[in-house]
Scaffold this motif. Structure first.
Motif, PDB file in Angstrom:
ATOM      1  N   ARG A 183      -9.037 -14.977   0.794  1.00 20.62           N
ATOM      2  CA  ARG A 183      -7.856 -14.105   0.927  1.00 20.62           C
ATOM      3  C   ARG A 183      -8.183 -12.669   0.532  1.00 20.62           C
ATOM      4  O   ARG A 183      -7.760 -11.713   1.194  1.00 20.62           O
ATOM      5  N   LEU A 184      -8.954 -12.510  -0.546  1.00 19.44           N
ATOM      6  CA  LEU A 184      -9.291 -11.173  -1.032  1.00 19.44           C
ATOM      7  C   LEU A 184     -10.270 -10.447  -0.115  1.00 19.44           C
ATOM      8  O   LEU A 184     -10.411  -9.227  -0.202  1.00 19.44           O
ATOM      9  N   SER A 185     -10.963 -11.197   0.744  1.00 19.76           N
ATOM     10  CA  SER A 185     -11.976 -10.604   1.617  1.00 19.76           C
ATOM     11  C   SER A 185     -11.429 -10.247   2.998  1.00 19.76           C
ATOM     12  O   SER A 185     -12.188  -9.821   3.873  1.00 19.76           O
ATOM     13  N   ARG A 186     -10.129 -10.415   3.195  1.00 20.29           N
ATOM     14  CA  ARG A 186      -9.557 -10.091   4.504  1.00 20.29           C
ATOM     15  C   ARG A 186      -9.674  -8.603   4.797  1.00 20.29           C
ATOM     16  O   ARG A 186      -9.387  -7.762   3.939  1.00 20.29           O
ATOM     17  N   PRO A 187     -10.075  -8.235   6.008  1.00 17.17           N
ATOM     18  CA  PRO A 187     -10.175  -6.810   6.374  1.00 17.17           C
ATOM     19  C   PRO A 187      -8.814  -6.127   6.263  1.00 17.17           C
ATOM     20  O   PRO A 187      -7.787  -6.700   6.623  1.00 17.17           O
TER      21      PRO A 187
ATOM     22  N   PRO B 225      -6.564  -3.422  -2.127  1.00 18.98           N
ATOM     23  CA  PRO B 225      -6.953  -4.084  -3.382  1.00 18.98           C
ATOM     24  C   PRO B 225      -5.978  -3.844  -4.526  1.00 18.98           C
ATOM     25  O   PRO B 225      -6.055  -4.526  -5.551  1.00 18.98           O
ATOM     26  N   PHE B 226      -5.063  -2.889  -4.342  1.00 18.51           N
ATOM     27  CA  PHE B 226      -4.095  -2.590  -5.400  1.00 18.51           C
ATOM     28  C   PHE B 226      -2.734  -3.246  -5.147  1.00 18.51           C
ATOM     29  O   PHE B 226      -1.777  -2.999  -5.885  1.00 18.51           O
ATOM     30  N   THR B 227      -2.653  -4.068  -4.110  1.00 15.62           N
ATOM     31  CA  THR B 227      -1.425  -4.790  -3.826  1.00 15.62           C
ATOM     32  C   THR B 227      -1.588  -6.243  -4.250  1.00 15.62           C
ATOM     33  O   THR B 227      -2.395  -6.970  -3.671  1.00 15.62           O
ATOM     34  N   PRO B 228      -0.872  -6.669  -5.297  1.00 12.39           N
ATOM     35  CA  PRO B 228      -0.998  -8.057  -5.751  1.00 12.39           C
ATOM     36  C   PRO B 228      -0.605  -9.030  -4.637  1.00 12.39           C
ATOM     37  O   PRO B 228       0.367  -8.804  -3.914  1.00 12.39           O
ATOM     38  N   GLN B 229      -1.386 -10.106  -4.515  1.00  7.75           N
ATOM     39  CA  GLN B 229      -1.100 -11.128  -3.506  1.00  7.75           C
ATOM     40  C   GLN B 229      -1.224 -12.506  -4.147  1.00  7.75           C
ATOM     41  O   GLN B 229      -2.170 -13.246  -3.874  1.00  7.75           O
ATOM     42  N   PRO B 230      -0.285 -12.858  -5.022  1.00 11.47           N
ATOM     43  CA  PRO B 230      -0.378 -14.149  -5.706  1.00 11.47           C
ATOM     44  C   PRO B 230      -0.185 -15.318  -4.745  1.00 11.47           C
ATOM     45  O   PRO B 230       0.544 -15.216  -3.762  1.00 11.47           O
ATOM     46  N   SER B 231      -0.864 -16.408  -5.059  1.00  9.49           N
ATOM     47  CA  SER B 231      -0.712 -17.628  -4.270  1.00  9.49           C
ATOM     48  C   SER B 231       0.469 -18.418  -4.816  1.00  9.49           C
ATOM     49  O   SER B 231       0.674 -18.490  -6.029  1.00  9.49           O
ATOM     50  N   SER B 232       1.271 -19.012  -3.934  1.00 12.02           N
ATOM     51  CA  SER B 232       2.408 -19.792  -4.384  1.00 12.02           C
ATOM     52  C   SER B 232       1.921 -21.074  -5.047  1.00 12.02           C
ATOM     53  O   SER B 232       0.814 -21.560  -4.783  1.00 12.02           O
TER      54      SER B 232
ATOM     55  N   GLN C 284     -11.383 -13.486 -10.237  1.00 13.34           N
ATOM     56  CA  GLN C 284     -10.239 -13.117 -11.070  1.00 13.34           C
ATOM     57  C   GLN C 284     -10.219 -11.614 -11.348  1.00 13.34           C
ATOM     58  O   GLN C 284      -9.147 -10.999 -11.384  1.00 13.34           O
ATOM     59  N   ILE C 285     -11.372 -11.017 -11.523  1.00  6.46           N
ATOM     60  CA  ILE C 285     -11.431  -9.574 -11.786  1.00  6.46           C
ATOM     61  C   ILE C 285     -10.955  -8.785 -10.564  1.00  6.46           C
ATOM     62  O   ILE C 285     -10.209  -7.804 -10.691  1.00  6.46           O
ATOM     63  N   ILE C 286     -11.369  -9.221  -9.379  1.00  5.26           N
ATOM     64  CA  ILE C 286     -10.895  -8.554  -8.166  1.00  5.26           C
ATOM     65  C   ILE C 286      -9.390  -8.750  -8.015  1.00  5.26           C
ATOM     66  O   ILE C 286      -8.649  -7.830  -7.666  1.00  5.26           O
ATOM     67  N   THR C 287      -8.916  -9.962  -8.316  1.00  8.38           N
ATOM     68  CA  THR C 287      -7.485 -10.265  -8.219  1.00  8.38           C
ATOM     69  C   THR C 287      -6.670  -9.423  -9.179  1.00  8.38           C
ATOM     70  O   THR C 287      -5.584  -8.931  -8.837  1.00  8.38           O
ATOM     71  N   ASN C 288      -7.183  -9.254 -10.407  1.00  4.50           N
ATOM     72  CA  ASN C 288      -6.437  -8.562 -11.464  1.00  4.50           C
ATOM     73  C   ASN C 288      -6.593  -7.047 -11.427  1.00  4.50           C
ATOM     74  O   ASN C 288      -6.070  -6.359 -12.316  1.00  4.50           O
TER      75      ASN C 288
END
Length: 287
Positions: free
Chosen positions: A253-257, A261-268, A168-172
């Motif tokens: 998803r967050l570990s994709r090459p 990291p500053f572009t939000p990528q919310p899951s539907s 969550q910290i990486i996501t936020n």
């Protein structure tokens, strides 16, 4: 603790609150029996109310007052208004019906006082303490609704919460950086020569990537440990850990090459439902 019946719409209020602000946990409750689902929604609605305080105030003091109201309510010092608050009413009912301990709930609210200030998270150990009192405590309380407490559940909840919290910290990070708030441990930033101002400025650098890769590695280890411990807890308790299915998907998803990291990528929501349904059918939750 009052036995007065809560307002008739309090159940729907909690469900709507969790659905709007914490959809993965809301979706996970769909797999629980009716009585347990009501208590889970009360617990998660309480968590939403606590976490949202940071976004509802512009200064720390009003936030502290709001958090103090909850700790006072849990200690029985708030009368009248508690039953008029649908989340408080439902939480009190869940505490009574499932014999939930009050202390972890109070500590969860206290720990979120950190959110009200722009102090950096100093070390990885401090971050783990914060997540243990928040995310891990929430897992343990949810599991207690589903099954009697045990050392195995407590051990599982700790690793599950650390994995989920770090993800969550990486996501936020985009939101937190925009507010000049830092949950990335300052210790890791220093070790990887990543200035805080680069984070606040939204600069994607190799140094920041090294910090995030280390954190993702920590989350991966905790997730692997939690997955291995699921078999040691009773089957009913495992459903409390269904949100780990979303944590695993988010971490991948967050570990994709090449991901910024500053572009939000919310899951539907549809993908979240699919992810949790698949998790519920997986061997680690059904064996």
């Amino acid at each position: 603790m009052s036995d007065a019946a809560p307002p008739p719409d309090s159940v729907a209020f909690c469900a709507d609150l969790v659905r709007s602000h914490d959809f993965p946990r809301y979706a996970a409750t769909l797999f629980a029996p009716t009585a347990e689902r009501r208590a889970l929604l009360a617990l998660y609605a309480f968590n939403v109310e606590i976490v949202r305080v940071r976004d509802q105030v512009s200064q720390p003091l009003p936030g502290e007052i709001r958090l103090q109201w909850w700790t006072d309510m849990l200690s029985g010092q708030v009368h009248g208004s508690a039953e008029g608050n649908p989340v408080a009413a439902e939480l009190l009912r869940a505490i009574r019906d499932f014999d939930l301990p009050v202390e972890p709930l109070s500590l969860l609210a206290d720990e979120h006082q950190f959110d009200l200030y722009n102090d950096p998270m100093p070390t990885l150990t401090a971050l783990e303490g914060y997540l243990a009192a928040t995310c891990s405590a929430l897992f343990e309380l949810a599991a207690r609704i589903m099954a009697p407490p045990s050392p195995a559940i407590e051990h599982l909840a700790r690793h599950a919460g650390l994995a989920q919290g770090i993800v969550q910290i990486i996501t936020n990070l985009p939101r937190d950086a925009a507010h000049r708030q830092l949950f990335l441990p300052q210790q890791l930033l220093t070790n990887h020569s990543c200035p805080m101002e680069d984070v606040f400025a939204g600069k994607e650098t190799p140094n920041l990537r090294a910090v995030l890769d280390q954190l993702a590695g920590e989350a991966r280890q905790h997730l692997a440990t939690a997955s291995s411990l699921l078999a040691e807890v009773p089957a009913p308790a495992r459903s409390a850990f269904l949100p780990l299915g979303q944590t695993r998907a988010d971490l991948k998803r967050l570990s994709r090459p090449g991901r910024n990291p500053f572009t939000p990528q919310p899951s539907s929501r549809l993908r979240t439902l699919w992810t949790l349904w698949r998790a519920s059918r997986s061997r680690e939750f059904t064996k």
